[in-house]
Design an enzyme around this catalytic site. Structure first.
Site, PDB file in Angstrom:
ATOM      1  N   SER A 232      53.220  64.545   1.068  1.00 28.41           N
ATOM      2  CA  SER A 232      53.252  63.914   2.379  1.00 28.41           C
ATOM      3  C   SER A 232      54.107  64.742   3.349  1.00 28.41           C
ATOM      4  O   SER A 232      53.816  65.917   3.565  1.00 28.41           O
ATOM      5  CB  SER A 232      53.742  62.467   2.232  1.00 28.41           C
ATOM      6  OG  SER A 232      53.516  61.729   3.402  1.00 28.41           O
ATOM      7  N   ASP A 327      42.579  58.836   1.584  1.00 32.89           N
ATOM      8  CA  ASP A 327      43.944  58.767   2.121  1.00 32.89           C
ATOM      9  C   ASP A 327      43.904  57.991   3.436  1.00 32.89           C
ATOM     10  O   ASP A 327      43.290  58.428   4.408  1.00 32.89           O
ATOM     11  CB  ASP A 327      44.457  60.197   2.355  1.00 32.89           C
ATOM     12  CG  ASP A 327      45.915  60.249   2.804  1.00 32.89           C
ATOM     13  OD1 ASP A 327      46.443  59.198   3.250  1.00 32.89           O
ATOM     14  OD2 ASP A 327      46.520  61.324   2.729  1.00 32.89           O
ATOM     15  N   HIS A 360      46.622  58.473  -0.841  1.00 34.08           N
ATOM     16  CA  HIS A 360      47.676  59.360  -0.326  1.00 34.08           C
ATOM     17  C   HIS A 360      48.700  59.730  -1.398  1.00 34.08           C
ATOM     18  O   HIS A 360      49.121  60.876  -1.499  1.00 34.08           O
ATOM     19  CB  HIS A 360      48.382  58.654   0.832  1.00 34.08           C
ATOM     20  CG  HIS A 360      49.430  59.487   1.523  1.00 34.08           C
ATOM     21  ND1 HIS A 360      49.116  60.573   2.308  1.00 34.08           N
ATOM     22  CD2 HIS A 360      50.788  59.388   1.547  1.00 34.08           C
ATOM     23  CE1 HIS A 360      50.239  61.110   2.792  1.00 34.08           C
ATOM     24  NE2 HIS A 360      51.253  60.414   2.341  1.00 34.08           N
TER      25      HIS A 360
END
Length: 420
Positions: A232, A327, A360
């Site tokens: 991330s 995601d 994600h």
């Protein structure tokens, strides 16, 4: 209890290791329910179950026997692990203290459906995040807030810096697993930990350079260059480190952006601003209050955003990009494609894998999918996306690829068979 429930090759293993779960001593074609239970460090109970029918010899082997219902369907050797779910909504299973294992209690009950009160057999699978002989060393040197993990033996080993996302803290469980696989790994905090603010006004590249220099001077680290991986926000930081810092030879971005996100990054004589965003584009579910940030960031194809683009094409490092096509946090697939195209246009080697149905939070294998959880810094329920089975398969594949990539580029050799 008449049945024998076994975990092979051993009841004790690393968390990322697949095991073979078998049941013997059942009646031919007997209907049974298998259950897995795990109590995390906060006392939260995670559970899964699956319905099976024994074979003609009264045996079950989860690597061959299909689940007929429950938390998953079909032949899923590790389904009881990756399907673990808390009854409390929006809980993420993560390891805080890597010095202790997660203990997974496995039980086999007679029958399917409501009447499964008769316990036939049970055992406990100890799943560790720290391999035998791996040292854990807290690091508070200069500004560094980190933990160093050293594999057993003199080395030299490839050196890695491990970065998690904007939730902050010092996250150790991926770093400790990588050290257990033969990498000297530095888990590095950069937000919301001890004296580091939850939302710093800027992030300084020199802080990450301190981490690189610290790792390079460790005697057990091979001197061919350092690797960095990030998830991330940690993904775009990994790209920035590989672009601007000498000594980074290989970088892995997991669900990351090719633009600098959320916090300005200060280098030596330059600052990369943040990717512009508009919180007016946040989508909030009326009933649950779950936040979908996927449309918040401005269009990355708009030249007005390009001053916050990380110029990865300037880097001589090798890159691996990994993302899930489900995601819902941000458009990681598009951002990965942007970086890959720029690298390829400049003749750079790059690897890119995207996974249908994965969300994600791509974690080490057998940690269950977390679709929604509270973002530690924002204090909001955030939608991460993902489908259970597809996400689990993506995590297995990505974990193999990450290790093979670093072995290849940091040791100039293929991955040792003993490490995977």
């Amino acid at each position: 209890m008449a049945a024998r429930l076994s975990v092979l090759p051993s009841l004790r293993c690393l968390f990322d290791e697949p095991v073979q779960i078998r049941v013997a001593g059942l009646q031919p074609q007997q209907a049974v329910t298998l259950r897995a239970s795990l109590l995390d460090e906060s006392g939260e109970l995670f559970q899964s179950h699956a319905l099976y029918r024994a074979g003609s010899s009264g045996e079950l082997d989860l690597s061959r026997s299909p689940a007929l219902g429950g938390s998953y369907l079909g032949v899923e050797p590790m389904g009881l692990l990756w399907a673990l779910q808390s009854k409390t909504p929006y809980k993420r299973l993560a390891k805080r203290n890597v010095l202790t294992p997660f203990c997974v209690d496995l039980e086999v009950y007679e029958g399917h459906g409501e009447d499964t009160s008769r316990l036939l057999g049970k055992c406990t699978n100890e799943r560790w995040f720290l391999g035998e002989g791996v040292k854990r060393i807290p690091v508070r040197e200069g500004r560094l807030r980190a933990t160093l993990f050293l594999p057993p033996g003199p080395g030299p080993f490839p050196g890695l810096i491990d970065l998690y996302g904007s939730g902050g803290g010092l996250i150790e469980y991926r770093a400790s697993l990588l050290a257990s696989r033969g990498f000297v790994t530095l888990a590095l905090a950069y937000m919301s930990f001890e004296d580091i603010p939850a939302m710093p006004k800027t992030l300084e590249l020199s802080y990450f350079e301190e981490a690189v220099n610290f790792l390079r001077k460790q005697q057990q680290v091979k001197d061919t260059g350092i690797g960095v991986l990030g998830l991330s926000k940690g993904g775009d930081l990994a790209l920035s480190m590989a672009t601007f810092l000498p000594g980074i030879k290989a970088a892995v971005s997991i669900s990351g952006s090719s633009f600098n996100s959320f916090i300005p990054l200060e280098g030596d004589g330059f600052t990369i601003p943040v990717h512009p965003y508009d919180l007016g584009r946040v989508k909030i579910s009326d009933e649950s209050g779950i936040v979908d940030f996927s449309d918040v960031l401005d269009d990355h194809m708009d030249p007005a955003t390009w001053d916050c683009r990380i110029p990865v094409e300037r880097s001589l490092a090798k890159f691996l990009f990994l993302c899930g096509l489900d995601d819902l946090n941000w458009k990681s697939d598009l951002y990965c494609q942007d970086a890959v195209q720029r690298l390829q246009q400049h003749g750079r080697e790059v690897e890119f894998y995207s996974y249908a149905g994965a969300g994600h939070l791509l974690e080490p294998p057998y940690l269950p999918l977390c679709k929604v959880s509270i973002h530690r810094v924002l204090g909001m329920l955030v939608h991460w996306g993902g489908q259970w089975r597809e996400h689990a398969k993506a995590q297995e594949d990505a974990w193999r690829r990450i290790q093979a990539f670093f072995w290849q580029h940091l040791m100039d050799s293929d991955i040792p068979k003993s490490k995977l």
